[in-house]
Motif scaffolding. Structure first.
Motif, short mmCIF file in Angstrom:
data_model
loop_
_atom_site.label_atom_id
_atom_site.label_comp_id
_atom_site.label_asym_id
_atom_site.label_seq_id
_atom_site.Cartn_x
_atom_site.Cartn_y
_atom_site.Cartn_z
N CYS A 159 24.16 29.41 21.58
CA CYS A 159 25.47 29.03 21.05
C CYS A 159 26.36 28.48 22.16
N PHE A 187 25.61 28.30 12.70
CA PHE A 187 24.36 28.16 13.43
C PHE A 187 23.52 27.09 12.73
N GLY A 189 26.17 27.23 16.98
CA GLY A 189 24.95 27.75 17.59
C GLY A 189 23.72 27.17 16.93
#
Length: 371
Positions: A163, A112, A140
């Motif tokens: 995501c 992420f 993400g």
């Protein structure tokens, strides 16, 4: 009846790569949410301070952190056993760091990216950079209207988690949903999105608009001026998001409008503060008393407008800021050119463009900023 949240599996072991203010704040959130958290940073002294309970003395001085953050300066140690990674380094280092994570993290571990911006030269969003650097990974982002100090202190905060995981995965099993559940606390509230371009564009453009708002306030203008720049800046966000395959409505959410409002309204924002000082007449060398402070909007002003030009999107406020911070154009001249642009309709369906009837008056209004 609402679905049982126990059906969504949180990521229990999270590696936070980047020990600046925001990385430390996210590590604090994850610990409060009950996760096992390792925080990687380069600075051995800061790592020692966090481990000894003194907190992040460099970036969050005086702020008490929850017990349980495990700091390290060894990236392999941070990634060992992790089932999700939060990449929280400056946008200019995302490619290098994502490649390193891709090589070291276990297969299937999602990344992420919490950096905001567009890569110079390639025109790629941060998620695209990470995807290219760490192929095969789910990528993400966690973004929204956040100041790190308030988040770390436990103030109520909302973000968007998005995501790239495919539509064939049930919503409750997607990486974004799992990360949202992993970070949810009594104060930290995530929302979930599947529109990566829409979410990421806001984070890249809002810093540019914040510089423009800061300049106006520093020059002595008031709330009318700021409201105009924020509103038209939001329109630029929407156009770029759509041009990149995103949705306009996403930009009215936390990652777009929310982040824009926060960044354009407070001197806690480095970008707004930079613009404010420039509006007061300081040059680049003198802002922040000559200290080296990262102002992402200066970099974003170039990368965003380069991308907009490439795909045929017009972004006049962003172009104005670029002219000031990158091309060295006098502030008064740049603002006068923007304010004297043709009169247009707000609904794009109404095809209207009329030459500004008071260009000389506009020039006179802003020329004192050139002094």
């Amino acid at each position: 009846m609402l679905p049982d949240t126990r059906l969504t599996r949180p990521y229990e072991h999270i590696a936070v790569i980047g020990g600046g203010a925001w990385g430390t704040a996210l590590a604090a959130v994850a610990v409060r949410a009950g996760r096992d958290v390792r925080l990687w940073m380069r600075d051995e002294q800061v790592a020692h301070d966090i481990a000894s309970g003194r907190g992040n003395t460099r970036y969050l001085e005086g702020l008490e952190l929850p017990v349980g953050i495990r700091p390290t300066t060894d990236v392999d140690e941070a990634l060992a056993g992790a089932d999700a990674v939060l990449l929280v380094t400056p946008s200019t280092t995302v490619r290098h760091v994502a490649r390193r994570i891709g090589e070291s993290a276990a297969p299937g571990v999602p990344i992420f990216v919490c950096a905001k911006g567009i890569e110079a030269g390639t025109g790629m969003l941060m998620s695209e950079v990470a995807s290219e650097a760490a192929p095969g990974r789910v990528i993400g982002t966690v973004t929204g209207p956040t100041f790190a100090t308030e988040t770390a202190a436990g103030h109520p905060t909302a973000v968007t988690v998005a995501c790239t995981s495919g539509v064939r995965v049930p919503p409750q099993d997607r990486a974004a949903t799992r990360m949202a559940i992993s970070l949810t606390t009594g104060a930290f509230r995530p929302y979930v999105s599947n529109d990566m371009p829409g979410v990421e564009v806001g984070g890249a453009v809002k810093n540019i608009i914040a510089i423009a708002c800061g300049i106006l306030e520093g020059a002595g203008f008031g709330e009318n001026s700021r409201a105009a720049i924020i509103t038209r800046g939001l329109d630029e966000m929407k156009e770029l998001a759509v041009g990149l395959g995103g949705r306009r409505e996403t930009v009215t959410g936390l990652g777009g409008l929310g982040d824009l409002m926060l960044t354009c309204s407070s001197r806690q924002s480095r970008n707004f503060s930079y613009g404010f000082q420039r509006g007061q007449g300081l040059n680049d060398a003198d802002v922040f008393e000559g200290r080296a402070v990262v102002v992402e909007g200066r970099h974003n002003a170039v990368t965003v407008t380069d991308l907009a030009r490439l795909i045929g999107i017009t972004m006049p406020i962003s172009e104005m800021v670029r002219a000031i911070v990158a091309d060295g154009r006098p502030i008064g001249d740049a603002f006068a050119q923007y304010w004297a642009s043709p009169i247009r309709a707000e609904p794009r369906a109404l095809d209207l463009e009329i030459a500004h009837p008071a260009i000389e008056a506009v020039t006179e209004r802003f020329e004192y900023l050139n002094a």
